[in-house]
Design a protein around this motif. Structure first.
Motif: not given
Length: 402
Positions: A57-62, A99-103, A239-240, A256-260
């Protein structure tokens, strides 16, 4: 001696002993071919992994459960050391981030699917309707999971292409009732075939609403949360914001761990880039061995052509001309070996692509140029000693050995 005469003389000398010249050219060719093929494999692995991550996917944050301090994220550590699990409420709270579009929350487990007397084990992924948009997945038939309350999952499922083929054959799967674990669900869609991706074959997955999956596995824990940012420029802000929201929900704990996606891609790019350089260095060792062979062959050639060298000196050839004759001969043999190795290496890389079409085994341009240049330089460099020895021969003593 004119340049054309020098090249003609060196060419005749190089081909005077065909077997010796062929073995020398072959040795150099093997070295260059090894560089081309191994760098094609290394760079191909880098491109393959980068493409697979991009396809997520594009512009993904996990968001992953558990805090990664140093040494990277450990799935085992996340399971055993996380102070608080990720929940559906956590995932819904992230929708407040600007900054979030979808979850899309994701709960994963294994179960059995049975239909029409057939039974097989499948991986069940519990998620929401936004998952396909976030992952850029296509439907072959029907629709994906319906929009609705994340805490109340309808009894419906979407199956992968391979599951549909094995369970239903030529029969339409849409509308069929199947049993997954101890739950009866209706199939509302079939995913388009997409194959293997980063260790998970989407064609063998079964998607159900996240609440239904958690009820099946008797767990409120999420495997991870997938988030799409507004754009590439918004990834860092997302991410922030995600980290701040979850920290607030988890009583101030950063658990939690937030990775891009960009961070993951950059890490793999560095690792596999270093791997490519490493295998290129290993392959280049064979060029050094070939260079030593060039030197040995040229030293033998000096001994065998002592009388010829004496005659050239008697006719007025200087030591510089003699050196140049032997260096040109070494360069010609090395160049022939380099070109043959280039052809063999490209053929080897093409064979890999033919056998594994999904693997982009293309040698990088820098590796090809470096291999050719190294072969040529190595041949000339190791040809210096024999050339200098030939140039120092005394013409009278050399002719006496005729």
């Amino acid at each position: 001696m004119r340049g054309a005469d020098l090249i003609h003389f060196a060419r005749r000398a190089a081909t005077g002993n065909p077997l010796r010249a062929s073995l020398l050219v072959l040795a150099m060719a093997i070295g260059v071919a090894a560089v081309v093929v191994l760098t094609a494999l290394g760079d191909g692995a880098r491109r393959y992994v980068m493409h697979e991550f991009s396809s997520l996917g594009s512009n993904l944050v996990i968001v992953l459960p558990g805090r990664s301090q140093t040494g990277g994220f450990s799935p085992g550590g996340a399971i055993t050391n996380t102070p608080r699990d990720l929940t559906v409420d956590d995932a819904q709270a992230l929708l407040r981030a600007s900054a979030v579009v979808r979850v899309a929350p994701l709960a994963v487990g294994t179960s059995e699917i049975s239909a029409g007397g057939k039974l097989r084990e499948v991986m069940v992924a519990g998620t929401t309707a936004q998952y396909t948009q976030l992952r850029n997945m296509a439907m072959a038939q029907g629709r994906f999971l319906a929009e609705g309350d994340w805490r109340r999952g309808a009894a419906e499922a979407v199956i992968g292409a391979k599951v549909r083929e094995e369970m239903f054959g030529n029969t339409s799967a849409l509308g069929q009732l199947v049993r997954i674990g101890d739950r009866r669900v209706r199939i509302v869609g079939v995913l388009a075939a997409s194959g293997q991706g980063l260790g998970m074959n989407t064609d063998e997955l079964v998607f159900v609403p996240v609440a239904l999956a958690q009820a099946m596995f008797n767990s409120n824990t999420l495997f991870r949360i997938l988030i799409e940012a507004h754009g590439r420029d918004a990834i860092a802000l997302a991410k922030v914001q995600v980290a701040d929201i979850l920290k607030l929900r988890h009583d101030g704990e950063q658990d939690v761990t937030v990775i891009t996606q960009d961070a993951v891609l950059a890490t793999f790019d560095r690792l596999l880039g270093a791997l490519t350089l490493g295998v290129a260095g290993i392959a280049a060792i064979s060029l050094a061995v070939a260079g030593i062979l060039v030197m040995n062959v040229m030293l033998v050639s000096v001994t065998q052509r002592t009388a010829e060298i004496g005659l050239l000196k008697a006719l007025g050839a200087t030591g510089g001309v003699i050196r140049l004759v032997f260096l040109v001969e070494a360069a010609m043999l090395s160049l022939a070996g380099a070109l043959l190795g280039f052809v063999l290496g490209q053929a080897g890389a093409a064979l890999v692509r033919q056998l594994y079409p999904a693997f982009p085994a293309y040698p990088p341009d820098w590796a090809v140029l470096a291999g050719l240049a190294t072969a040529l330089v190595t041949g000339i460099l190791f040809g210096v000693l024999p050339a200098r020895r030939a140039a120092r021969l005394d013409p009278v003593q050399a002719l006496a050995k005729r």
